[in-house]
Design a protein around this motif. Structure first.
Motif, PDB file in Angstrom:
ATOM      1  N   LYS A 232       0.716  -1.187   0.268  1.00  0.00           N
ATOM      2  CA  LYS A 232       0.222   0.005  -0.140  1.00  0.00           C
ATOM      3  C   LYS A 232       0.820   1.294   0.061  1.00  0.00           C
ATOM      4  O   LYS A 232       0.551   2.035  -0.832  1.00  0.00           O
ATOM      5  CB  LYS A 232      -0.834  -0.272   1.224  1.00  0.00           C
ATOM      6  CG  LYS A 232      -2.367   0.967   1.499  1.00  0.00           C
ATOM      7  CD  LYS A 232      -2.883   0.218   2.652  1.00  0.00           C
ATOM      8  CE  LYS A 232      -3.881   1.547   1.638  1.00  0.00           C
ATOM      9  NZ  LYS A 232      -3.971   3.134   2.333  1.00  0.00           N
TER      10      LYS A 232
ATOM     11  N   ALA B  37      -3.031  -8.691   4.044  1.00  0.00           N
ATOM     12  CA  ALA B  37      -4.647  -8.087   3.500  1.00  0.00           C
ATOM     13  C   ALA B  37      -4.632  -7.231   2.925  1.00  0.00           C
ATOM     14  O   ALA B  37      -3.590  -6.165   2.842  1.00  0.00           O
ATOM     15  CB  ALA B  37      -4.477  -7.700   5.131  1.00  0.00           C
ATOM     16  N   GLY B  38      -6.092  -6.845   2.153  1.00  0.00           N
ATOM     17  CA  GLY B  38      -5.248  -5.922   1.445  1.00  0.00           C
ATOM     18  C   GLY B  38      -6.887  -5.613   0.312  1.00  0.00           C
ATOM     19  O   GLY B  38      -7.233  -6.345   0.400  1.00  0.00           O
TER      20      GLY B  38
ATOM     21  N   ASP C 140      -1.270  -4.144   3.106  1.00  0.00           N
ATOM     22  CA  ASP C 140      -1.577  -3.817   4.301  1.00  0.00           C
ATOM     23  C   ASP C 140      -0.708  -4.232   5.020  1.00  0.00           C
ATOM     24  O   ASP C 140       0.310  -3.826   5.706  1.00  0.00           O
ATOM     25  CB  ASP C 140      -2.656  -3.620   5.104  1.00  0.00           C
ATOM     26  CG  ASP C 140      -3.831  -3.256   4.710  1.00  0.00           C
ATOM     27  OD1 ASP C 140      -3.653  -2.281   3.949  1.00  0.00           O
ATOM     28  OD2 ASP C 140      -4.686  -3.221   5.183  1.00  0.00           O
ATOM     29  N   SER C 141       0.410  -5.351   4.657  1.00  0.00           N
ATOM     30  CA  SER C 141       1.035  -5.982   5.518  1.00  0.00           C
ATOM     31  C   SER C 141       2.634  -5.887   5.292  1.00  0.00           C
ATOM     32  O   SER C 141       2.675  -5.690   4.246  1.00  0.00           O
ATOM     33  CB  SER C 141       1.158  -7.918   5.091  1.00  0.00           C
ATOM     34  OG  SER C 141      -0.800  -8.343   5.207  1.00  0.00           O
TER      35      SER C 141
ATOM     36  N   TYR D 231      -2.476   1.390   9.477  1.00  0.00           N
ATOM     37  CA  TYR D 231      -3.167   0.196   8.333  1.00  0.00           C
ATOM     38  C   TYR D 231      -4.557  -0.042   8.840  1.00  0.00           C
ATOM     39  O   TYR D 231      -4.714  -1.327   9.779  1.00  0.00           O
ATOM     40  CB  TYR D 231      -3.128   0.087   7.654  1.00  0.00           C
ATOM     41  CG  TYR D 231      -2.087   0.266   6.343  1.00  0.00           C
ATOM     42  CD1 TYR D 231      -2.004   1.703   6.178  1.00  0.00           C
ATOM     43  CD2 TYR D 231      -1.115   0.016   5.652  1.00  0.00           C
ATOM     44  CE1 TYR D 231      -0.487   2.226   4.953  1.00  0.00           C
ATOM     45  CE2 TYR D 231      -0.014   0.268   4.957  1.00  0.00           C
ATOM     46  CZ  TYR D 231       0.524   1.837   4.522  1.00  0.00           C
ATOM     47  OH  TYR D 231       0.704   2.205   3.691  1.00  0.00           O
TER      48      TYR D 231
ATOM     49  N   ARG E 274      -8.357  -1.676   8.132  1.00  0.00           N
ATOM     50  CA  ARG E 274      -9.308  -2.728   6.457  1.00  0.00           C
ATOM     51  C   ARG E 274      -9.735  -3.676   7.625  1.00  0.00           C
ATOM     52  O   ARG E 274     -10.505  -4.442   8.434  1.00  0.00           O
ATOM     53  CB  ARG E 274      -8.251  -4.037   5.966  1.00  0.00           C
ATOM     54  CG  ARG E 274      -9.257  -3.871   5.016  1.00  0.00           C
ATOM     55  CD  ARG E 274      -8.324  -4.568   3.226  1.00  0.00           C
ATOM     56  NE  ARG E 274      -6.992  -3.397   3.242  1.00  0.00           N
ATOM     57  CZ  ARG E 274      -7.580  -2.465   2.661  1.00  0.00           C
ATOM     58  NH1 ARG E 274      -8.722  -2.413   1.976  1.00  0.00           N
ATOM     59  NH2 ARG E 274      -6.072  -1.330   2.568  1.00  0.00           N
TER      60      ARG E 274
ATOM     61  N   TYR F 160     -13.086  -5.854   6.722  1.00  0.00           N
ATOM     62  CA  TYR F 160     -14.032  -6.601   6.166  1.00  0.00           C
ATOM     63  C   TYR F 160     -15.777  -6.737   6.758  1.00  0.00           C
ATOM     64  O   TYR F 160     -16.239  -7.025   8.456  1.00  0.00           O
ATOM     65  CB  TYR F 160     -13.734  -7.866   6.330  1.00  0.00           C
ATOM     66  CG  TYR F 160     -12.169  -8.244   6.068  1.00  0.00           C
ATOM     67  CD1 TYR F 160     -11.266  -7.260   6.717  1.00  0.00           C
ATOM     68  CD2 TYR F 160     -12.145  -8.782   5.069  1.00  0.00           C
ATOM     69  CE1 TYR F 160     -10.109  -7.617   5.890  1.00  0.00           C
ATOM     70  CE2 TYR F 160     -10.567  -8.769   3.844  1.00  0.00           C
ATOM     71  CZ  TYR F 160      -9.595  -8.078   4.569  1.00  0.00           C
ATOM     72  OH  TYR F 160      -8.093  -7.797   4.357  1.00  0.00           O
TER      73      TYR F 160
ATOM     74  N   THR G 156      -2.576  -3.303  10.959  1.00  0.00           N
ATOM     75  CA  THR G 156      -1.305  -3.394   9.960  1.00  0.00           C
ATOM     76  C   THR G 156      -0.046  -2.107  10.811  1.00  0.00           C
ATOM     77  O   THR G 156      -0.599  -0.994   9.841  1.00  0.00           O
ATOM     78  CB  THR G 156      -0.652  -3.881   9.102  1.00  0.00           C
ATOM     79  OG1 THR G 156      -2.112  -4.651   8.585  1.00  0.00           O
ATOM     80  CG2 THR G 156       0.562  -3.577   8.749  1.00  0.00           C
TER      81      THR G 156
ATOM     82  N   THR H 136       0.012  -8.191  10.543  1.00  0.00           N
ATOM     83  CA  THR H 136      -1.422  -8.414  10.653  1.00  0.00           C
ATOM     84  C   THR H 136      -2.090  -8.723  11.593  1.00  0.00           C
ATOM     85  O   THR H 136      -1.891 -10.426  11.543  1.00  0.00           O
ATOM     86  CB  THR H 136      -1.749  -8.160   9.517  1.00  0.00           C
ATOM     87  OG1 THR H 136      -1.455  -7.311   8.247  1.00  0.00           O
ATOM     88  CG2 THR H 136      -3.958  -7.604   8.841  1.00  0.00           C
TER      89      THR H 136
END
Lengths: 172, 172, 172
Positions: B56, B134-135, B160-161, C93, C95, C97, C123, C129
């Motif tokens: 990212k 994760a992304g 992201d990781s 970061y 995220r 879900y 993250t 993460t």
């Protein structure tokens, strides 16, 4: 990309409608388990349903063995009752995330083959949330006698996770 | 909330239908990878497709560098072949969860810009399941020549990781 | 399986259309938070909205207390502003879900009761993460005055995770 044993239905509109119905089914199913309402869990199955939790390794090898094997409403109800009692002594929160629903096909008897990925997160008192189980539902649905909604004739919970903890016998 | 470079399509019904189609595409795509059928993976892309896995941090900075950069069907097939061979020596299960699909718009050439969040869980033998990556998929889809279904003209997997493990080169 | 305080809408087609609309709302909402565009976050709420983050333990016990309690647009904007400033000093970061969306019903005023499971992954720089928060959105939506889309009149983020880290005050 259809399963080997099911007749493909070619009409995409029909398959999509079934996907929506199955997504709603799975969301209700997960909500009942997340809320710990185990006594309602058997109501998602047919009288003669098969419910199995098994490792991917075994499933891929065609082995019938599994961590959990329940056949018929009696065994499902026994399981729900036993776990409801156990749960009192081991408080935990479980949360189900069901994604990637796919309808594989509908056979000539109207049985719908479908899959979805599931993840169950577990939170114990004073501990961080962990991944309890990751896997795939391999399902066979039938329509309810009154045509309102679906029932599971078969749910095989095929898990990737190879480490088994003491609560794995909870329904997923 | 539309992307900068795409023309918005205002018709919500069209956008919703595209979302459904993309959700089905992503579920099939994930199922192929989850099953380890790497040889089928290139079939989700156009002949001239771009496939990138990048952090990212880099994507936000507009840097073209990435962990993986494949352009064209030849490179995709090479990658699939190389990984299929590697995978034999490092057995692992990967499972993809794709959620939050969003259609950003359709440009005048019919290219569909879309995004979705993805999570890849990894299970190695005798180890607990962990979050592998994760992304967000940043995608450009086109319709197949025969109009049946979609193909990826571009998939940027923006993760992201920040810790990279040795298996990150697997397609996601 | 409907909530206690809402009138059920029996028309399944209407409920399904609402589900689709809510899924799209939640995907946009998550995308704004994932991108760190905190200043846009209040725009998903009504002027008199209630936004709460609370533990499942408290929610189940009917306790109003929570980790975060914001009532009205002023408090939402204050929160967004404060966190946007904090975030500069603690780069991370997040995220989101969002899965298992369910429409519980629509009351006579047109307020839509809905739920969905959410998971927030975090993250930090040079760290793997991790699961930051797992829980359930308990929502009440209303239609925008111009009829285009929905707004949150109430969002209760009920989390399972019992360990609170210093960034939990981020909106989820």
């Amino acid at each position: 990309m259809l399963g080997e044993t099911v007749e493909p239905v070619v009409d995409r509109t029909v398959l999509r409608e079934l996907r929506f119905e199955i997504e709603e089914f799975n969301a209700e199913y997960a909500a009942v388990l997340d809320a710990g309402r185990l006594e309602e869990w058997p109501s998602f199955f047919t009288e003669d349903a098969l419910y199995v939790i098994t490792a991917k390794e075994n499933a891929d090898a065609g082995l019938p063995v599994g961590l959990v094997y329940s056949e018929g409403m009696g065994m499902l109800k026994d399981r729900a009752f036993a776990i409801a009692k156990t749960a009192m002594f081991a408080p935990r929160y479980l949360r189900h995330y069901v994604t990637n629903a796919r309808v594989l096909g509908v056979d000539s008897d109207g049985v719908i083959a479908a899959e979805a990925n599931y993840m169950v997160l577990q939170t114990l008192v004073d501990e961080p949330t962990t991944i309890h189980q990751a896997g795939c539902y391999r399902d066979r649905f039938v329509r309810r006698p009154d045509s309102r909604g679906l029932l599971l004739k078969e749910r095989r919970c095929v898990y990737d996770s190879l480490l088994i903890d003491n609560s794995l016998a909870f329904p997923v």
